[in-house]
Design a protein around this motif. Structure first.
Motif, PDB file in Angstrom:
ATOM      1  N   ARG A 127     -12.899   7.891  -9.289  1.00  0.00           N
ATOM      2  CA  ARG A 127     -12.723   7.401  -7.922  1.00  0.00           C
ATOM      3  C   ARG A 127     -11.675   6.306  -7.822  1.00  0.00           C
ATOM      4  O   ARG A 127     -10.780   6.390  -7.013  1.00  0.00           O
ATOM      5  CB  ARG A 127     -14.048   6.890  -7.360  1.00  0.00           C
ATOM      6  CG  ARG A 127     -15.077   8.010  -7.355  1.00  0.00           C
ATOM      7  CD  ARG A 127     -16.013   8.067  -6.226  1.00  0.00           C
ATOM      8  NE  ARG A 127     -15.509   7.611  -4.968  1.00  0.00           N
ATOM      9  CZ  ARG A 127     -16.261   6.973  -4.084  1.00  0.00           C
ATOM     10  NH1 ARG A 127     -17.505   6.716  -4.331  1.00  0.00           N
ATOM     11  NH2 ARG A 127     -15.749   6.604  -2.935  1.00  0.00           N
ATOM     12  N   TRP A 128     -11.816   5.224  -8.638  1.00  0.00           N
ATOM     13  CA  TRP A 128     -10.856   4.124  -8.582  1.00  0.00           C
ATOM     14  C   TRP A 128     -10.906   3.288  -9.863  1.00  0.00           C
ATOM     15  O   TRP A 128     -11.889   3.298 -10.583  1.00  0.00           O
ATOM     16  CB  TRP A 128     -11.087   3.231  -7.357  1.00  0.00           C
ATOM     17  CG  TRP A 128     -12.483   2.676  -7.237  1.00  0.00           C
ATOM     18  CD1 TRP A 128     -13.520   3.229  -6.554  1.00  0.00           C
ATOM     19  CD2 TRP A 128     -13.004   1.484  -7.839  1.00  0.00           C
ATOM     20  NE1 TRP A 128     -14.648   2.457  -6.697  1.00  0.00           N
ATOM     21  CE2 TRP A 128     -14.367   1.372  -7.468  1.00  0.00           C
ATOM     22  CE3 TRP A 128     -12.457   0.502  -8.657  1.00  0.00           C
ATOM     23  CZ2 TRP A 128     -15.165   0.326  -7.883  1.00  0.00           C
ATOM     24  CZ3 TRP A 128     -13.268  -0.550  -9.067  1.00  0.00           C
ATOM     25  CH2 TRP A 128     -14.607  -0.620  -8.665  1.00  0.00           C
ATOM     26  N   ILE A 129      -9.793   2.586 -10.095  1.00  0.00           N
ATOM     27  CA  ILE A 129      -9.696   1.644 -11.211  1.00  0.00           C
ATOM     28  C   ILE A 129      -8.814   0.488 -10.752  1.00  0.00           C
ATOM     29  O   ILE A 129      -7.851   0.685 -10.004  1.00  0.00           O
ATOM     30  CB  ILE A 129      -9.152   2.304 -12.498  1.00  0.00           C
ATOM     31  CG1 ILE A 129      -9.227   1.335 -13.679  1.00  0.00           C
ATOM     32  CG2 ILE A 129      -7.744   2.845 -12.296  1.00  0.00           C
ATOM     33  CD1 ILE A 129      -9.057   1.987 -15.038  1.00  0.00           C
ATOM     34  N   ARG A 130      -9.186  -0.735 -11.173  1.00  0.00           N
ATOM     35  CA  ARG A 130      -8.390  -1.918 -10.850  1.00  0.00           C
ATOM     36  C   ARG A 130      -7.906  -2.569 -12.137  1.00  0.00           C
ATOM     37  O   ARG A 130      -8.681  -2.757 -13.072  1.00  0.00           O
ATOM     38  CB  ARG A 130      -9.211  -2.946 -10.075  1.00  0.00           C
ATOM     39  CG  ARG A 130      -9.383  -2.579  -8.642  1.00  0.00           C
ATOM     40  CD  ARG A 130      -9.840  -3.744  -7.808  1.00  0.00           C
ATOM     41  NE  ARG A 130     -11.156  -4.221  -8.208  1.00  0.00           N
ATOM     42  CZ  ARG A 130     -11.740  -5.273  -7.658  1.00  0.00           C
ATOM     43  NH1 ARG A 130     -11.123  -5.956  -6.732  1.00  0.00           N
ATOM     44  NH2 ARG A 130     -12.936  -5.634  -8.050  1.00  0.00           N
ATOM     45  N   ILE A 161      -2.416   3.525  -3.869  1.00  0.00           N
ATOM     46  CA  ILE A 161      -2.138   2.384  -4.736  1.00  0.00           C
ATOM     47  C   ILE A 161      -2.044   1.145  -3.860  1.00  0.00           C
ATOM     48  O   ILE A 161      -1.310   1.141  -2.867  1.00  0.00           O
ATOM     49  CB  ILE A 161      -0.814   2.571  -5.511  1.00  0.00           C
ATOM     50  CG1 ILE A 161      -0.837   3.872  -6.320  1.00  0.00           C
ATOM     51  CG2 ILE A 161      -0.539   1.365  -6.408  1.00  0.00           C
ATOM     52  CD1 ILE A 161       0.507   4.242  -6.919  1.00  0.00           C
ATOM     53  N   VAL A 162      -2.792   0.103  -4.221  1.00  0.00           N
ATOM     54  CA  VAL A 162      -2.725  -1.181  -3.516  1.00  0.00           C
ATOM     55  C   VAL A 162      -2.376  -2.238  -4.557  1.00  0.00           C
ATOM     56  O   VAL A 162      -3.083  -2.400  -5.548  1.00  0.00           O
ATOM     57  CB  VAL A 162      -4.061  -1.529  -2.823  1.00  0.00           C
ATOM     58  CG1 VAL A 162      -3.971  -2.888  -2.143  1.00  0.00           C
ATOM     59  CG2 VAL A 162      -4.456  -0.452  -1.829  1.00  0.00           C
ATOM     60  N   HIS A 163      -1.255  -2.937  -4.320  1.00  0.00           N
ATOM     61  CA  HIS A 163      -0.799  -3.990  -5.232  1.00  0.00           C
ATOM     62  C   HIS A 163      -0.842  -5.298  -4.457  1.00  0.00           C
ATOM     63  O   HIS A 163      -0.149  -5.449  -3.463  1.00  0.00           O
ATOM     64  CB  HIS A 163       0.621  -3.677  -5.699  1.00  0.00           C
ATOM     65  CG  HIS A 163       1.095  -4.587  -6.778  1.00  0.00           C
ATOM     66  ND1 HIS A 163       2.215  -4.318  -7.504  1.00  0.00           N
ATOM     67  CD2 HIS A 163       0.624  -5.755  -7.274  1.00  0.00           C
ATOM     68  CE1 HIS A 163       2.421  -5.278  -8.404  1.00  0.00           C
ATOM     69  NE2 HIS A 163       1.463  -6.163  -8.266  1.00  0.00           N
ATOM     70  N   ALA A 164      -1.679  -6.237  -4.915  1.00  0.00           N
ATOM     71  CA  ALA A 164      -1.875  -7.490  -4.190  1.00  0.00           C
ATOM     72  C   ALA A 164      -1.862  -8.676  -5.139  1.00  0.00           C
ATOM     73  O   ALA A 164      -2.245  -8.547  -6.306  1.00  0.00           O
ATOM     74  CB  ALA A 164      -3.219  -7.450  -3.455  1.00  0.00           C
ATOM     75  N   ARG A 223       0.837  -1.197   0.000  1.00  0.00           N
ATOM     76  CA  ARG A 223       0.000   0.000   0.000  1.00  0.00           C
ATOM     77  C   ARG A 223       0.876   1.252   0.000  1.00  0.00           C
ATOM     78  O   ARG A 223       1.816   1.347   0.771  1.00  0.00           O
ATOM     79  CB  ARG A 223      -0.893   0.032   1.234  1.00  0.00           C
ATOM     80  CG  ARG A 223      -1.815  -1.136   1.342  1.00  0.00           C
ATOM     81  CD  ARG A 223      -2.521  -1.131   2.711  1.00  0.00           C
ATOM     82  NE  ARG A 223      -3.229  -2.360   2.922  1.00  0.00           N
ATOM     83  CZ  ARG A 223      -4.478  -2.567   2.541  1.00  0.00           C
ATOM     84  NH1 ARG A 223      -5.151  -1.607   1.961  1.00  0.00           N
ATOM     85  NH2 ARG A 223      -5.051  -3.729   2.738  1.00  0.00           N
ATOM     86  N   PHE A 224       0.497   2.163  -0.875  1.00  0.00           N
ATOM     87  CA  PHE A 224       1.221   3.430  -0.983  1.00  0.00           C
ATOM     88  C   PHE A 224       0.199   4.557  -1.076  1.00  0.00           C
ATOM     89  O   PHE A 224      -0.819   4.410  -1.732  1.00  0.00           O
ATOM     90  CB  PHE A 224       2.110   3.455  -2.238  1.00  0.00           C
ATOM     91  CG  PHE A 224       3.065   2.305  -2.316  1.00  0.00           C
ATOM     92  CD1 PHE A 224       4.290   2.371  -1.684  1.00  0.00           C
ATOM     93  CD2 PHE A 224       2.735   1.154  -3.013  1.00  0.00           C
ATOM     94  CE1 PHE A 224       5.179   1.309  -1.752  1.00  0.00           C
ATOM     95  CE2 PHE A 224       3.605   0.087  -3.088  1.00  0.00           C
ATOM     96  CZ  PHE A 224       4.828   0.162  -2.456  1.00  0.00           C
TER      97      PHE A 224
END
Length: 124
Positions: free
Chosen positions: A65-68, A99-102, A15-16
């Motif tokens: 708002r957000w994109i995945r 930014i969440v990278h999982a 998470r950043f």
């Protein structure tokens, strides 16, 4: 900002968070316009890639708002991951970017409601 769709798993998502001076609309364009995305991510969203190159596909989004994105390697030797970008108005008038990278195995990705799944046929 909530972490919609993330599951608890063995791997901890990275998470950043950043405060950017750019307006929200400009950041959203950088996250969604393929020509701009490929300038700072390893691939162009939805583009066919040669074996061994990275592939980037949009999973879902909510405008402004957000994109995945699903990130994978063309040869399939690398585990898939999901990168979620969330934006919101910043406190100083700019944009807050999270930014969440999982690993894909720890993220719940809803199935398409319109049945866009690939059909596999077998010869009898």
């Amino acid at each position: 900002m909530t972490d919609r769709g993330e599951r608890q798993g063995a791997a901890t998502p990275l998470r950043f968070e950043f405060e950017l001076e750019a307006p929200l609309a400009k950041v959203w364009r950088a996250l969604t316009v393929p020509e701009l995305v490929e300038r700072w991510l390893p691939a162009r969203p939805g583009a066919e890639v040669p074996e061994g190159a990275f592939r980037l596909d949009v999973i879902d989004s909510e405008p402004d708002r957000w994109i995945r994105y699903r990130l994978s390697e063309g040869s399939g030797s690398m585990a898939e991951s999901v990168v979620t970008f969330r934006i919101a108005p910043g406190e100083a008038g700019g944009t807050r970017l999270a930014i969440v990278h999982a690993p894909a195995s720890t993220v719940h990705v809803p199935a398409a409601a319109n049945g866009n799944a690939r059909t596999v046929m077998r010869a009898a």
